[in-house]
Scaffold this motif. Sequence first.
Motif, PDB file in Angstrom:
ATOM      1  N   UNK A  61     -26.299 -27.202  25.781  1.00 41.03           N
ATOM      2  CA  UNK A  61     -26.513 -28.355  25.081  1.00 41.03           C
ATOM      3  C   UNK A  61     -27.991 -28.344  24.408  1.00 41.03           C
ATOM      4  N   UNK A  62     -28.937 -27.470  25.060  1.00 38.40           N
ATOM      5  CA  UNK A  62     -30.319 -27.445  24.778  1.00 38.40           C
ATOM      6  C   UNK A  62     -30.089 -26.432  23.371  1.00 38.40           C
ATOM      7  N   UNK A  63     -29.240 -25.475  23.418  1.00 39.43           N
ATOM      8  CA  UNK A  63     -29.215 -24.629  22.296  1.00 39.43           C
ATOM      9  C   UNK A  63     -28.637 -25.483  21.043  1.00 39.43           C
ATOM     10  N   UNK A  64     -27.627 -26.440  21.259  1.00 35.16           N
ATOM     11  CA  UNK A  64     -27.198 -27.311  20.034  1.00 35.16           C
ATOM     12  C   UNK A  64     -28.420 -28.248  19.690  1.00 35.16           C
ATOM     13  N   UNK A  65     -29.069 -28.605  20.639  1.00 34.80           N
ATOM     14  CA  UNK A  65     -30.251 -29.362  20.231  1.00 34.80           C
ATOM     15  C   UNK A  65     -31.350 -28.869  19.338  1.00 34.80           C
TER      16      UNK A  65
END
Length: 655
Positions: free
Chosen positions: A571-575
Amino acid sequence: MTDRLGTRQFELLAATLAATLATHLGHLPVWLWAPLAAIVPLRVWTRRRGAPAVSAWIRVPLTALLLLVVIVSFGNVFGREPGSVLGAGLLGLKLLETERARDARVALGFAAFVLMSALLFTQSLGFTLLVCAVLALLLATLAALQPAPLPTRAPLRAHFRLAAVLLGASLPLGAAAFVLVPRLGSPLWGSPGNDTAARTGLSERMTPGEFNELLFDDTPAFRVDFDAAVPPPQARYFRAIVLWEFDGATWSRERWRGARLAEDLDAQTPALDYRITLEPTDRPWLPTLDIPLAAPLNARLLADRVVVAETPVIQPREYRARSAIGYRLASSLDKASRARALALPEGFNPRARALAEGWRREGRDDQAVARAALELFHASFTYTLNPPLLGRNSVDDFLFDTRRGFCEHYASAFVFLMRAAGIPARVVTGYQGGWWNAASAYLLVRRSDAHAWAEIWLPGRGWVRFDPTAAVSPERIERGAAAASGAEGWSQTGWLRDLRNRLDVVNRLWTESVIGFNALRQKGMLTPFGVPEANPGDLMLVLSAILGVAMLFATLWAMRGTAAPADGDALEHAWKRLRRRAARAGFAARPEQGPLDWLRQVRAREPEAAAELAPLIEIYAELRYARAAPAPAEVDAFARRVRGYRPRRRAAKPA
């Protein structure tokens, strides 16, 4: 349904189940593998289109139908064949109902069982490595089902990396369990089932034309280690079965089972001692160099010098034998044996009978008759692995019409002619030739080296081997069946076949060290440590100690603590990807800003750009801060939307 599988997770699961089922294709009946081949891609396609899981009103009748068909086909559900068929069918049906992570984990657990059961059919090195590859895929799929997304920039690659780590970490414990868990006295599949025809091998029946499937099978049949001198190629005849009875079409030994005294043997050359490692055949015959002097352990020497094991060979078997390649066998022939060796069915092959009787009327003795038959074959016959079909009078058709065939045809016709001339004769089947591995000093005999020859009884000499195939094609004796017929495939020619033969050293090591590791070898394993014969208690004690040490190290490793990965979770990677794309358009966020503060900043500068970003930022805020742990499917959906985000407006440059 909060734990619904994402598209990537479901398709990875489908690929794993398909790969697992593929390991069983070699023995699944067509009525099962054909539907399974359609079920997996069809289920993936319908799910992509939004279709739900298949209703229980369809799945339950299909399960009952599968069980019924297995029972009707095999008579029960126990044993290798019916058990694997039932397991493969149930695994395919499980995919029809799988929608949630819980269902997927159940399917993967059952897939692991079905995958391991494939090793009940073959344990070759290549197939075992294939099973390990599918197991790695299974572990990667299991990793993809974890509630928290993996900390990586490339989730799929991380799943496989974790699977490789898990598989590698399990190898030492797996090896310890393999060596130390007490071996069973008989294989797991020794239960009822139609398993007796699972492998290709020599049979008690020979109909000319049926050998060719075996002659094209280039897998190893057995390997031979000689204690001293190695016999020349022309003496490498390995006796397996003697066929006495002929019904006009088929040679057999079905009625030749009476207890008789062994034919006397006078060895005229020094005995050869050797060790054979025989691959599984599901039959009791133990090939031995012609002629064996005695039976190996747990085997019997029949009257016609054929060696038969007490039980069928269903796993690799190693045995020692002693043979004489120069001999006189059966100096006298009793009436019963003579009658059986002369018997021919009435009403078959009149032209062949007339030919043999004509040789007799010319005053030829037994050896002259045999030479006449060999000269006939040598003059106008052709060796081929693709002979024409024969009719009711198969010997007549072969001798006077087709004149094309391989060892079965020549041995059958030769023995028929000898009997028709009043000479006792019989067919012998086994193997001839082999490839000598000079580097490792052993003889590799493949199934394609299967051969049939003849024995005739001559006064003063006893049973004498005659190989009519050699009269037609001496290359068969020197180079093998495929080479002699010109039917070598791409894998049997030149440097490639030589490479395969040399690599057989690895297969031999695998067979002897792993597959051939039995209860007897396990009992003597602790001898170097002062334990003359290890009992199950000793073995389990050693295994418990190894497991205890492994658990200690695993606990210490787990307690050491690990820092949070710098890259964050999926999720953080996509953010971070979203922030980078927005920054390239001129809407960079400050490091200390939260998502909503950043959105207010963009809205103040460019309301239209903020309208594009707002749905993505709000979804991220909800997944990150309003949930204990977002579902993998929701994270995947967010990542897909981020990948599709292309800013249509750019920030205005300051004046």
